[in-house]
Design a protein around this motif. Sequence first.
Motif, PDB file in Angstrom:
ATOM      1  N   ARG A 112       0.892  -1.160   0.003  1.00 17.49           N
ATOM      2  CA  ARG A 112       0.034   0.207   0.046  1.00 17.49           C
ATOM      3  C   ARG A 112       0.898   1.329  -0.301  1.00 17.49           C
ATOM      4  NH1 ARG A 112      -4.555  -1.900   4.092  1.00 17.49           N
ATOM      5  NH2 ARG A 112      -5.807  -3.156   2.937  1.00 17.49           N
ATOM      6  N   GLU A 113       2.070   1.280   0.729  1.00 14.53           N
ATOM      7  CA  GLU A 113       2.806   2.308   0.902  1.00 14.53           C
ATOM      8  C   GLU A 113       3.733   2.583  -0.399  1.00 14.53           C
ATOM      9  OE1 GLU A 113       4.589   2.543   4.550  1.00 14.53           O
ATOM     10  OE2 GLU A 113       2.720   2.914   5.434  1.00 14.53           O
ATOM     11  N   CYS A 114       3.855   1.526  -1.304  1.00 17.12           N
ATOM     12  CA  CYS A 114       4.590   1.684  -2.477  1.00 17.12           C
ATOM     13  C   CYS A 114       4.271   2.861  -3.500  1.00 17.12           C
ATOM     14  CB  CYS A 114       4.728   0.506  -3.330  1.00 17.12           C
ATOM     15  SG  CYS A 114       5.942   0.410  -4.592  1.00 17.12           S
ATOM     16  N   PRO A 115       5.152   3.924  -3.484  1.00 22.62           N
ATOM     17  CA  PRO A 115       4.647   5.162  -4.319  1.00 22.62           C
ATOM     18  C   PRO A 115       4.051   4.650  -5.935  1.00 22.62           C
ATOM     19  CG  PRO A 115       6.802   5.385  -3.461  1.00 22.62           C
ATOM     20  CD  PRO A 115       6.488   4.021  -3.058  1.00 22.62           C
ATOM     21  N   GLU A 116       3.094   5.260  -6.168  1.00 23.40           N
ATOM     22  CA  GLU A 116       2.384   4.994  -7.485  1.00 23.40           C
ATOM     23  C   GLU A 116       3.829   5.052  -8.738  1.00 23.40           C
ATOM     24  OE1 GLU A 116      -1.165   6.625 -10.253  1.00 23.40           O
ATOM     25  OE2 GLU A 116      -1.279   6.726  -8.079  1.00 23.40           O
ATOM     26  N   GLY A 117       3.722   3.929  -9.531  1.00 19.80           N
ATOM     27  CA  GLY A 117       4.698   4.155 -10.497  1.00 19.80           C
ATOM     28  C   GLY A 117       6.002   3.438 -10.152  1.00 19.80           C
ATOM     29  N   GLU A 118       6.189   3.092  -8.947  1.00 13.37           N
ATOM     30  CA  GLU A 118       7.414   2.539  -8.339  1.00 13.37           C
ATOM     31  C   GLU A 118       7.103   1.181  -8.450  1.00 13.37           C
ATOM     32  OE1 GLU A 118      10.418   3.714  -6.831  1.00 13.37           O
ATOM     33  OE2 GLU A 118       9.662   5.728  -7.880  1.00 13.37           O
ATOM     34  N   ARG A 119       8.365   0.286  -8.507  1.00 14.38           N
ATOM     35  CA  ARG A 119       8.227  -1.186  -8.477  1.00 14.38           C
ATOM     36  C   ARG A 119       8.046  -1.634  -7.211  1.00 14.38           C
ATOM     37  NH1 ARG A 119      12.930  -4.737  -8.973  1.00 14.38           N
ATOM     38  NH2 ARG A 119      12.178  -6.636  -9.406  1.00 14.38           N
ATOM     39  N   PHE A 120       7.195  -2.593  -6.907  1.00 18.70           N
ATOM     40  CA  PHE A 120       7.143  -3.418  -5.896  1.00 18.70           C
ATOM     41  C   PHE A 120       7.490  -4.691  -5.913  1.00 18.70           C
ATOM     42  CE2 PHE A 120       4.534  -6.256  -3.180  1.00 18.70           C
ATOM     43  CZ  PHE A 120       4.810  -5.884  -1.593  1.00 18.70           C
ATOM     44  N   GLU A 121       8.078  -5.096  -4.980  1.00 16.83           N
ATOM     45  CA  GLU A 121       8.776  -6.505  -5.159  1.00 16.83           C
ATOM     46  C   GLU A 121       8.609  -7.255  -3.731  1.00 16.83           C
ATOM     47  OE1 GLU A 121      12.700  -9.041  -6.199  1.00 16.83           O
ATOM     48  OE2 GLU A 121      12.495  -6.933  -6.977  1.00 16.83           O
ATOM     49  N   GLY A 122       7.816  -8.205  -3.800  1.00 14.96           N
ATOM     50  CA  GLY A 122       7.546  -9.328  -2.700  1.00 14.96           C
ATOM     51  C   GLY A 122       7.105 -10.376  -2.995  1.00 14.96           C
ATOM     52  N   HIS A 123       7.640 -11.429  -2.421  1.00 14.24           N
ATOM     53  CA  HIS A 123       7.210 -12.746  -3.080  1.00 14.24           C
ATOM     54  C   HIS A 123       6.496 -13.697  -1.891  1.00 14.24           C
ATOM     55  CE1 HIS A 123      10.489 -12.089  -6.189  1.00 14.24           C
ATOM     56  NE2 HIS A 123      11.007 -11.342  -5.293  1.00 14.24           N
ATOM     57  N   PHE A 124       5.643 -14.172  -2.608  1.00  7.95           N
ATOM     58  CA  PHE A 124       4.769 -15.237  -1.877  1.00  7.95           C
ATOM     59  C   PHE A 124       4.580 -16.474  -2.574  1.00  7.95           C
ATOM     60  CE2 PHE A 124       0.504 -17.030  -1.062  1.00  7.95           C
ATOM     61  CZ  PHE A 124       0.680 -17.044   0.445  1.00  7.95           C
ATOM     62  N   ALA A 125       4.645 -17.573  -2.078  1.00  2.00           N
ATOM     63  CA  ALA A 125       4.484 -18.624  -2.648  1.00  2.00           C
ATOM     64  C   ALA A 125       3.941 -19.930  -1.555  1.00  2.00           C
ATOM     65  CB  ALA A 125       5.690 -19.412  -3.198  1.00  2.00           C
ATOM     66  N   SER A 126       2.841 -20.712  -2.072  1.00  5.00           N
ATOM     67  CA  SER A 126       2.226 -21.710  -1.254  1.00  5.00           C
ATOM     68  C   SER A 126       2.360 -22.928  -1.979  1.00  5.00           C
ATOM     69  CB  SER A 126       0.896 -21.259  -0.707  1.00  5.00           C
ATOM     70  OG  SER A 126       0.648 -22.130   0.254  1.00  5.00           O
ATOM     71  N   GLU A 127       2.932 -24.052  -1.969  1.00  5.90           N
ATOM     72  CA  GLU A 127       2.904 -24.992  -2.823  1.00  5.90           C
ATOM     73  C   GLU A 127       2.923 -26.487  -1.782  1.00  5.90           C
ATOM     74  OE1 GLU A 127       2.705 -25.025  -5.921  1.00  5.90           O
ATOM     75  OE2 GLU A 127       2.985 -22.816  -5.991  1.00  5.90           O
ATOM     76  N   ARG A 128       2.406 -27.463  -2.251  1.00  7.31           N
ATOM     77  CA  ARG A 128       2.516 -28.797  -1.712  1.00  7.31           C
ATOM     78  C   ARG A 128       3.583 -29.636  -2.360  1.00  7.31           C
ATOM     79  NH1 ARG A 128      -2.585 -31.233   0.910  1.00  7.31           N
ATOM     80  NH2 ARG A 128      -3.212 -29.496   1.929  1.00  7.31           N
ATOM     81  N   VAL A 129       4.596 -30.043  -1.898  1.00  9.73           N
ATOM     82  CA  VAL A 129       5.688 -30.766  -2.624  1.00  9.73           C
ATOM     83  C   VAL A 129       6.056 -31.995  -1.693  1.00  9.73           C
ATOM     84  CG1 VAL A 129       6.949 -28.613  -3.169  1.00  9.73           C
ATOM     85  CG2 VAL A 129       7.448 -29.573  -0.950  1.00  9.73           C
ATOM     86  N   TYR A 130       6.784 -33.020  -2.319  1.00 13.63           N
ATOM     87  CA  TYR A 130       6.939 -34.241  -2.056  1.00 13.63           C
ATOM     88  C   TYR A 130       8.393 -34.347  -1.788  1.00 13.63           C
ATOM     89  CZ  TYR A 130       2.176 -35.071  -3.254  1.00 13.63           C
ATOM     90  OH  TYR A 130       0.796 -35.034  -3.126  1.00 13.63           O
ATOM     91  N   LEU A 131       9.032 -34.549  -0.588  1.00 14.55           N
ATOM     92  CA  LEU A 131      10.320 -34.335  -0.232  1.00 14.55           C
ATOM     93  C   LEU A 131      10.647 -35.413   0.758  1.00 14.55           C
ATOM     94  CD1 LEU A 131      10.228 -30.703   1.060  1.00 14.55           C
ATOM     95  CD2 LEU A 131      11.147 -31.332  -1.231  1.00 14.55           C
ATOM     96  N   THR A 132      11.925 -35.767   0.691  1.00 11.08           N
ATOM     97  CA  THR A 132      12.294 -36.998   1.741  1.00 11.08           C
ATOM     98  C   THR A 132      12.841 -36.145   3.026  1.00 11.08           C
ATOM     99  OG1 THR A 132      14.876 -36.504   1.174  1.00 11.08           O
ATOM    100  CG2 THR A 132      13.685 -38.357  -0.158  1.00 11.08           C
ATOM    101  N   GLN A 133      13.041 -36.846   4.068  1.00 10.89           N
ATOM    102  CA  GLN A 133      13.417 -36.234   5.478  1.00 10.89           C
ATOM    103  C   GLN A 133      14.727 -35.431   5.287  1.00 10.89           C
ATOM    104  OE1 GLN A 133      12.076 -35.648   8.315  1.00 10.89           O
ATOM    105  NE2 GLN A 133      10.047 -36.415   7.268  1.00 10.89           N
ATOM    106  N   GLU A 134      15.570 -36.086   4.458  1.00 10.38           N
ATOM    107  CA  GLU A 134      16.950 -35.552   4.119  1.00 10.38           C
ATOM    108  C   GLU A 134      16.678 -34.215   3.504  1.00 10.38           C
ATOM    109  OE1 GLU A 134      20.691 -34.683   4.399  1.00 10.38           O
ATOM    110  OE2 GLU A 134      19.873 -36.288   5.331  1.00 10.38           O
TER     111      GLU A 134
END
Length: 181
Positions: A112-134
């Motif tokens: 919300r506070e990112c000035p208009e015309g400025e680049r906003f960079e934030g990353h969000f991801a939510s995925e289900r993956v299959y992994l070993t304990q290692e």
Amino acid sequence: MDPYRLDILETFYKQNKPLTVKLVADALGETPAKVHYHVKKLEKNGILVLVFTKEINGILAKYYEPTAENFVMRNRDKKLDSQMNMYLRNNIESVLDKEFNETKNLFIKSLRECPEGERFEGHFASERVYLTQEEVKEINEFLHRFSRVDETLKEDKNRKEYQFLYTILEILDGIDDQEDE
């Protein structure tokens, strides 16, 4: 897993140096007596350790620090009675709720506070993956290297401050079925 004790631990991690009860109390806006009680509990359970003492104006100041860079919340005792089990679950939920909400609010505020015309960079991801304990261990170790606050890095003009939050949890059999009911 007491949320207030986690606030105390978070203060140590943010300051990234040994602290007295008074310093922690000041940072939290609390009375030293309240913080002292919880610091003693954390010390008794091996989460905080007394690292040195220093006489200041005739008073012996005790400096503590965490014994680890991070802690894992895990319930391995299947013999807990239902009341204790519910207490532990509620505390874990409270901690998760607090951390996720703080990060969500920072993300939204930055957006919300990112000035208009400025680049906003934030990353969000939510995925289900299959992994070993290692693989889980490897991911945790990799991410942990970035999660420790080093105050000296603030002075580096090439670095910017980021909020870092991640979760890795095992999805138990039938959990999707329970959510749909």
